[in-house]
Design an enzyme around this catalytic site. Structure first.
Site, PDB file in Angstrom:
ATOM      1  N   GLU A   1       9.400   8.216  23.111  1.00  0.00           N
ATOM      2  CA  GLU A   1       9.951   7.343  22.305  1.00  0.00           C
ATOM      3  C   GLU A   1      10.414   8.958  21.774  1.00  0.00           C
ATOM      4  O   GLU A   1      10.229   8.789  20.899  1.00  0.00           O
ATOM      5  CB  GLU A   1      10.978   6.023  21.867  1.00  0.00           C
ATOM      6  CG  GLU A   1      11.976   6.117  21.854  1.00  0.00           C
ATOM      7  CD  GLU A   1      12.698   6.262  20.275  1.00  0.00           C
ATOM      8  OE1 GLU A   1      13.319   7.973  21.128  1.00  0.00           O
ATOM      9  OE2 GLU A   1      13.011   5.155  19.538  1.00  0.00           O
TER      10      GLU A   1
ATOM     11  N   CYS B   1      16.958   8.397  15.944  1.00  0.00           N
ATOM     12  CA  CYS B   1      17.101   8.833  17.145  1.00  0.00           C
ATOM     13  C   CYS B   1      18.199   8.463  17.603  1.00  0.00           C
ATOM     14  O   CYS B   1      18.737   9.200  18.781  1.00  0.00           O
ATOM     15  CB  CYS B   1      15.852   7.938  17.573  1.00  0.00           C
ATOM     16  SG  CYS B   1      15.277   6.616  18.029  1.00  0.00           S
TER      17      CYS B   1
END
Length: 503
Positions: free
Chosen positions: A238, A272
């Site tokens: 990720e 993120c």
């Protein structure tokens, strides 16, 4: 913020908001990692043998411990990261929510599945698929959410029956030690361990694990994947994002502005899935910008209680943020708020709203990871979609419109792993949905219901006879008569018409 990790050395961790000592940590000798892993492997066998129901009881006790020690965890978290109390308060509840979901669903998700026979003559076979845990899952976590990112995947791996080898960021190693203490205090077995350090520690974890879950930058993720490929170790990555938000001409402008400001400034933009760029239809552009500026001017910057967002992790992150802002201004953008690093102590950067931006500017093309909100006016939805997709990243996005069907149509044109309609970041809370990136934002996904557990497992197919009749009947049975009979049967199967599907 920390000393360079050396073998057998310790480092002092400083609070980036105040410069005060948050604590000390001893780095792990990478040569010691195989011994640590050997111990985990021994404990993992018993952990797997407990079955899903037995492991669920342990996870439930750990969730209770997290709730009872929330204040202690958040105090250390603020000291280690310089977060505001508002931002720090999000991490432990997320872990409790994830643990609660897995406790309720893991037994069903991990139960063996029966599969039908593909052909009639195979009906004499009973087919079952079992989900067997990968013994050691290495989790390499970043510094932006030291509590949540360390265990949001770790809980799933533990539920699946794996042992976990945690490698927290060398910038935020302290809370990891506290979380491990809680696992032990809640009566759990020795299936969780920590490796402290920087690059050499990451390499040792990758070299010793059976599966790697990495969260961090795209550049580092590529290096982790390359290292893991040496042993054909599977990975889930990720990685970075440059998440776009699109505001259509029929949007609730105030709602969109509130969401943009929170999505961009939450955790000082160090998320993120932060809102890192906004495309607004020209019909509502002026109204949207005014609402954003109004909201930003009410934000309170500072660590701990009474503030909306805190410090950046260190001065290097402040420099990246300021570089993007100054690059934009030099190329014609205007900063309506912020725009300059404050002169006081601490690694702070003021919330900065940028307008008159375009894709020649770093703030629109590179991940900033700071409290900035660049806003670009567009004339059509097609232009907004094209610009949103004009990025090497593809983590998540947001679309705002009072017409949800219209927003859904736009969402399906965006090249990313998740899209929030009339909201931001909320997909991170949806444990039944996969969270993963496209393009350079990652490979694989976390969560996703049962798949969030099964990703940490190997599939084992067991094909057993339903009856002894016919077993071995075709072993080396290649007479001409048998061959003709087999050819005739296969021809008939090939010519069978598929059943009509009801309209």
């Amino acid at each position: 913020m920390t000393a360079t990790p050396d073998i057998d050395a310790s480092a002092t961790i400083l609070n980036p908001a105040t410069g005060e000592v948050a604590g000390t940590v001893r780095w792990t000798d990478p040569a010691d990692v195989p011994r640590i892993v050997a111990g985990l492997r021994r404990s993992q066998r018993e952990w797997e043998a407990r079955g899903a129901a037995g492991r669920a009881k342990v996870l439930a006790r750990y969730a209770v411990w997290l709730g009872e020690h929330r204040d202690e965890i958040e105090k250390l978290l603020i000291s280690e990261t310089g977060k505001s109390a508002t931002d720090a308060a999000q991490e432990v509840p997320l872990l409790i929510m994830i643990a609660s979901y897995y406790v309720k669903t893991m037994e069903k998700a991990l139960a063996p599945e029966t599969r039908p026979a593909s052909l009639p003559f195979l009906a004499i076979k009973k087919i079952a698929v079992h989900y067997r845990p990968r013994p050691i899952v290495g989790i390499v976590a970043p510094w932006n959410y030291p509590v949540a990112n360390l265990l949001m995947d770790g809980l799933g791996a533990l539920a699946a029956g794996c042992a976990v080898l945690l490698k927290p960021s060398e910038r935020t190693p302290l809370t990891a030690e506290l979380l491990l203490r809680g696992w032990i205090d809640s009566g759990a077995p020795d299936v969780m361990a920590i490796v402290q350090g920087a690059r050499e520690a990451v390499e040792a974890v990758v070299d010793s694990s059976d599966y790697i879950q990495f969260t961090g930058s795209s550049a580092t993720g590529a290096k982790v994947m390359e290292r893991a490929a040496r042993r054909l170790t599977p990975v889930s990555l990720e990685l970075g994002g440059k998440d776009p938000m699109i505001v259509l001409d029929d949007a609730d402008v105030d709602l969109a502005a509130h969401a943009a400001v929170w999505g961009a400034m939450f955790n000082a933009g160090q998320t993120c899935v932060s809102v890192e760029r906004v495309y607004v239809l020209e019909q509502v552009y002026d109204q949207f910008v005014a609402a954003v500026v109004r909201d930003v001017e009410n934000l309170r910057m500072g660590a701990g209680e009474g503030h909306d967002f805190g410090a950046l992790i260190d001065d290097s992150q402040v420099e990246v943020t300021d570089k993007h802002v100054q690059d934009a201004i030099a190329k014609g953008a205007r900063a309506l708020t912020g725009g300059r690093r404050p002169t006081g102590p601490g690694s702070f950067y003021p919330p900065t709203v940028l307008v008159d931006v375009d894709h020649s500017m770093l703030c629109m093309t590179e991940e900033t990871f700071g409290p900035t909100l660049p806003i670009m006016k567009v004339s059509t939805v097609a232009e907004a979609v094209r610009l949103a997709n004009d990025s090497p990243y593809g983590l998540s996005a947001a679309v705002f419109s009072k017409d949800v069907e219209r927003a859904n149509d736009v969402a399906l044109e965006l090249d990313c792993g998740a899209v929030n309609v009339n909201d931001v970041i909320s997909n991170l809370m949806c444990t039944t949905a996969p969270m993963g990136g496209w393009k350079t934002s990652g490979i694989g996904a976390r969560f996703g219901g049962a798949e969030g557990l099964r990703k940490f497992c190997r599939q084992e197919a067991i094909v057993a006879p339903r009856t002894a009749i016919g077993a071995g009947g075709n072993y080396y049975h290649n007479s001409l008569k048998a061959m003709k009979r087999m050819n005739l049967m296969m021809t008939k199967l090939a010519l069978m018409r598929p059943k009509r599907v009801a309209k």
